[in-house]
Scaffold this active site. Sequence first.
Site, PDB file in Angstrom:
ATOM      1  N   ASP A   1      -8.469  -6.065   6.428  1.00  0.00           N
ATOM      2  CA  ASP A   1      -8.790  -6.837   5.290  1.00  0.00           C
ATOM      3  C   ASP A   1      -9.641  -7.941   5.874  1.00  0.00           C
ATOM      4  O   ASP A   1     -10.754  -8.334   5.069  1.00  0.00           O
ATOM      5  CB  ASP A   1      -7.777  -7.490   4.371  1.00  0.00           C
ATOM      6  CG  ASP A   1      -7.050  -6.404   3.637  1.00  0.00           C
ATOM      7  OD1 ASP A   1      -7.927  -5.519   2.975  1.00  0.00           O
ATOM      8  OD2 ASP A   1      -5.989  -6.295   3.469  1.00  0.00           O
TER       9      ASP A   1
ATOM     10  N   HIS B   1       0.777  -1.083   0.011  1.00  0.00           N
ATOM     11  CA  HIS B   1      -0.031  -0.108  -0.041  1.00  0.00           C
ATOM     12  C   HIS B   1       0.739   1.230   0.040  1.00  0.00           C
ATOM     13  O   HIS B   1       0.304   2.388  -0.483  1.00  0.00           O
ATOM     14  CB  HIS B   1      -0.855   0.032   1.302  1.00  0.00           C
ATOM     15  CG  HIS B   1      -1.928  -1.015   1.210  1.00  0.00           C
ATOM     16  ND1 HIS B   1      -2.829  -1.407   0.200  1.00  0.00           N
ATOM     17  CD2 HIS B   1      -1.968  -2.231   2.016  1.00  0.00           C
ATOM     18  CE1 HIS B   1      -3.302  -2.277   0.552  1.00  0.00           C
ATOM     19  NE2 HIS B   1      -3.065  -2.900   1.469  1.00  0.00           N
TER      20      HIS B   1
ATOM     21  N   GLU C   1      -5.999 -13.081   5.862  1.00  0.00           N
ATOM     22  CA  GLU C   1      -7.052 -11.834   5.868  1.00  0.00           C
ATOM     23  C   GLU C   1      -8.301 -12.205   5.381  1.00  0.00           C
ATOM     24  O   GLU C   1      -9.117 -11.424   4.728  1.00  0.00           O
ATOM     25  CB  GLU C   1      -6.143 -10.779   4.837  1.00  0.00           C
ATOM     26  CG  GLU C   1      -4.875 -10.657   5.272  1.00  0.00           C
ATOM     27  CD  GLU C   1      -4.321  -9.554   4.398  1.00  0.00           C
ATOM     28  OE1 GLU C   1      -4.162  -8.345   4.865  1.00  0.00           O
ATOM     29  OE2 GLU C   1      -3.502  -9.672   3.284  1.00  0.00           O
TER      30      GLU C   1
END
Length: 195
Positions: free
Chosen positions: A170, A38, A144
């Site tokens: 997530d 990210h 996740e």
Amino acid sequence: MFRSGKRLRSIFSGLPSPAIVEMCAYAGFDFIIIDNEHGSAGLETTENMLRAARASDLPCVVRCLPHDIARTLDIGASGVKIPMVNTAAQAADLVRQVKYPLPGGAGGGRGSAFSSRAAGYGAFGGPAHTQRSNDGVALIVMIETLEGVANAAAIASVPGVDAVFIGPNDLAHSMGYENRWNEPPVQAAIEQALK
């Protein structure tokens, strides 16, 4: 680092800054995770962040996507952290991507390039580098999703998986709770995965 048996303190950094890496070393963290899933750091900046980590004696793990594993390791990461691992078969494939092949068919399937930064640009490539990398590079897998939670024990049992990280945000999203990872069903899934 993971084999020490000690509780470790780390921090995520999505900022493309070698200075941040140095600051984390001086702040006393045991290792840092550069977030290339990210974060905005490109490969060249990541390489300079890894240089700062080495100069500061701070082990550095890079969270990246599977297609970036080889290049991330070749520029000198101490380990990789891979998101969205749902099955033991997927974890085993990641181990093959992280480990070099060894004589007799053992090891993994990582491509050998001993001219890379990780091999000292050829200064210490060859069998010693291969063994040092296979023994010393960490693989952290991230659970996740509910599928990953259901398979957590099998994922954690894959030889070559050094650590498992539960991604609460997530996981909450995959369960329909947006970013509300404190909701009781999400906490129950996290507890199930930890057990």
